[in-house]
Design a protein around this motif. Structure first.
Motif, short mmCIF file in Angstrom:
data_model
loop_
_atom_site.label_atom_id
_atom_site.label_comp_id
_atom_site.label_asym_id
_atom_site.label_seq_id
_atom_site.Cartn_x
_atom_site.Cartn_y
_atom_site.Cartn_z
N ALA A 1 -4.84 8.45 -2.32
CA ALA A 1 -5.74 7.54 -1.99
C ALA A 1 -5.53 6.14 -2.33
CB ALA A 1 -7.30 7.84 -2.36
N VAL A 2 -5.55 5.05 -1.42
CA VAL A 2 -5.69 3.78 -2.03
C VAL A 2 -7.10 3.26 -1.93
CG1 VAL A 2 -5.13 1.35 -1.56
CG2 VAL A 2 -3.55 3.25 -1.17
N ARG A 3 -7.91 3.29 -3.09
CA ARG A 3 -9.46 3.15 -3.36
C ARG A 3 -9.69 1.62 -3.01
NH1 ARG A 3 -11.01 6.77 -7.96
NH2 ARG A 3 -10.96 8.73 -6.96
N LYS A 4 -8.97 0.80 -3.63
CA LYS A 4 -9.26 -0.76 -3.50
C LYS A 4 -7.87 -1.34 -3.33
CE LYS A 4 -13.12 -0.58 -6.91
NZ LYS A 4 -13.58 -1.22 -8.01
N LEU A 5 -7.86 -2.65 -2.68
CA LEU A 5 -6.81 -3.45 -2.43
C LEU A 5 -7.24 -4.69 -2.02
CD1 LEU A 5 -3.64 -3.34 -2.12
CD2 LEU A 5 -3.74 -2.56 0.20
N ARG A 6 -6.50 -5.61 -2.69
CA ARG A 6 -6.79 -7.17 -2.32
C ARG A 6 -5.67 -7.90 -2.62
NH1 ARG A 6 -11.58 -10.60 -5.22
NH2 ARG A 6 -11.29 -12.54 -4.00
N PHE A 7 -5.47 -8.75 -1.69
CA PHE A 7 -4.28 -9.62 -1.92
C PHE A 7 -4.59 -10.85 -1.60
CE2 PHE A 7 0.23 -10.91 -0.32
CZ PHE A 7 0.83 -11.01 -1.62
N THR A 8 -4.59 -11.77 -2.58
CA THR A 8 -5.08 -13.25 -2.45
C THR A 8 -3.86 -14.16 -2.72
OG1 THR A 8 -5.87 -13.54 -4.58
CG2 THR A 8 -7.45 -12.84 -2.83
N GLY A 9 -3.94 -15.10 -2.25
CA GLY A 9 -2.92 -16.43 -2.71
C GLY A 9 -2.77 -17.54 -1.63
N GLU A 10 -1.56 -18.14 -1.51
CA GLU A 10 -1.39 -19.09 -0.80
C GLU A 10 0.13 -19.32 -0.14
OE1 GLU A 10 -2.29 -22.47 -3.07
OE2 GLU A 10 -0.46 -22.69 -4.04
N ILE A 11 0.49 -19.93 1.04
CA ILE A 11 1.69 -20.18 1.28
C ILE A 11 1.77 -21.57 1.46
CG2 ILE A 11 3.28 -19.84 3.14
CD1 ILE A 11 1.55 -17.52 4.05
N THR B 1 -7.56 1.40 7.30
CA THR B 1 -6.38 0.52 6.88
C THR B 1 -5.89 1.27 5.48
OG1 THR B 1 -6.78 -1.39 8.14
CG2 THR B 1 -4.92 -1.66 6.37
N LEU B 2 -6.87 1.34 4.43
CA LEU B 2 -6.39 1.98 3.39
C LEU B 2 -6.16 3.30 3.38
CD1 LEU B 2 -9.58 0.74 0.99
CD2 LEU B 2 -7.14 -0.32 1.17
N THR B 3 -6.54 4.03 4.28
CA THR B 3 -6.15 5.62 4.59
C THR B 3 -4.79 5.52 5.39
OG1 THR B 3 -8.61 6.21 4.93
CG2 THR B 3 -6.79 7.62 5.91
N ALA B 4 -4.31 4.89 6.06
CA ALA B 4 -3.22 4.46 6.59
C ALA B 4 -1.95 4.46 5.57
CB ALA B 4 -3.14 3.47 7.89
N LEU B 5 -2.53 3.20 4.71
CA LEU B 5 -1.48 2.87 3.79
C LEU B 5 -1.35 4.10 2.73
CD1 LEU B 5 -2.58 -0.85 2.80
CD2 LEU B 5 -0.31 -0.02 3.32
N ALA B 6 -2.33 4.62 2.44
CA ALA B 6 -2.04 5.91 1.40
C ALA B 6 -1.29 7.22 2.04
CB ALA B 6 -3.53 6.69 1.28
N ALA B 7 -1.33 7.06 3.50
CA ALA B 7 -0.51 8.23 4.11
C ALA B 7 0.83 7.70 4.12
CB ALA B 7 -1.06 8.43 5.40
N GLU B 8 1.21 6.48 4.32
CA GLU B 8 2.41 5.76 4.41
C GLU B 8 3.00 5.57 2.97
OE1 GLU B 8 3.94 1.32 5.28
OE2 GLU B 8 2.36 2.03 6.46
#
Length: 178
Positions: free
Chosen positions: A40-50, A28-35
């Motif tokens: 490269a996107v080396r690290k990615l984290r998304f935390t939270g609440e709805i 997914t990181l490789t696909a995001l980097a291409a998009e």
């Protein structure tokens, strides 16, 4: 991003927040980097609440953390950028949409119309795209001045194009004559 992260609004609890944490895998990181058009996107984290806001509206609050590698716009060497951003989006059941050919962008771009699903992964990808530097530069890298002219012709420099440069030089000459 996949539909597996999309949460159906009708299934969200009204009285308690729904927490989420997204840490994409390598593919997914490789696909995001291409998009995103980065090396490269080396690290990615998304935390939270709805959580619910009233009876029909919802708010997504999250923290985006990412490490992105891009080419320096000056040296073309890899530049690593750390992105840390707070993300907030309010989903409204009723959003006023103006009619007519011309539509102004709303001042508050954190308001979205509420659909049937809220997808934290899609929000993560959009927030990442918005916060990647448009012109990354390696520390200390500066654009030099390129000067071109035919043989025997005085090249025009950046300072020659400044509107008051000639006047300042003339004023200096006049003071010297006094």
């Amino acid at each position: 991003m996949s539909d597996s992260t999309a949460l159906r609004v009708a299934d969200l609890p009204q009285n308690t927040p729904t927490a989420f944490e997204i840490i994409p895998d390598k593919e997914t990181l490789t696909a995001l980097a291409a998009e995103m058009g980065v090396n490269a996107v080396r690290k990615l984290r998304f935390t939270g609440e709805i959580k619910a806001m009233g009876k029909k509206d919802w708010k997504l609050s999250g923290r985006l953390g990412a490490t992105v590698v891009q080419d320096c716009v000056v040296t073309l060497e890899p530049v690593t950028t750390r992105i840390e951003e707070q993300v907030e989006i309010t989903y409204l059941a009723r959003v006023e949409t103006p009619e007519g050919a011309e539509v102004e962008m709303p001042e508050d771009d954190s308001i979205e119309p509420l659909g049937t699903h809220i997808d934290p992964a899609a929000v993560m990808a959009e927030a990442l795209a918005l916060h990647i530097p448009a012109y990354p530069r390696k520390d200390g890298a500066e654009l030099g001045e390129a000067v071109y002219a035919e043989d025997g012709v005085q090249p025009m420099r950046d300072e020659d194009t400044k509107p008051f440069a000639g006047l300042a030089a003339l004023r200096g000459q006049l003071k010297d004559e006094d």
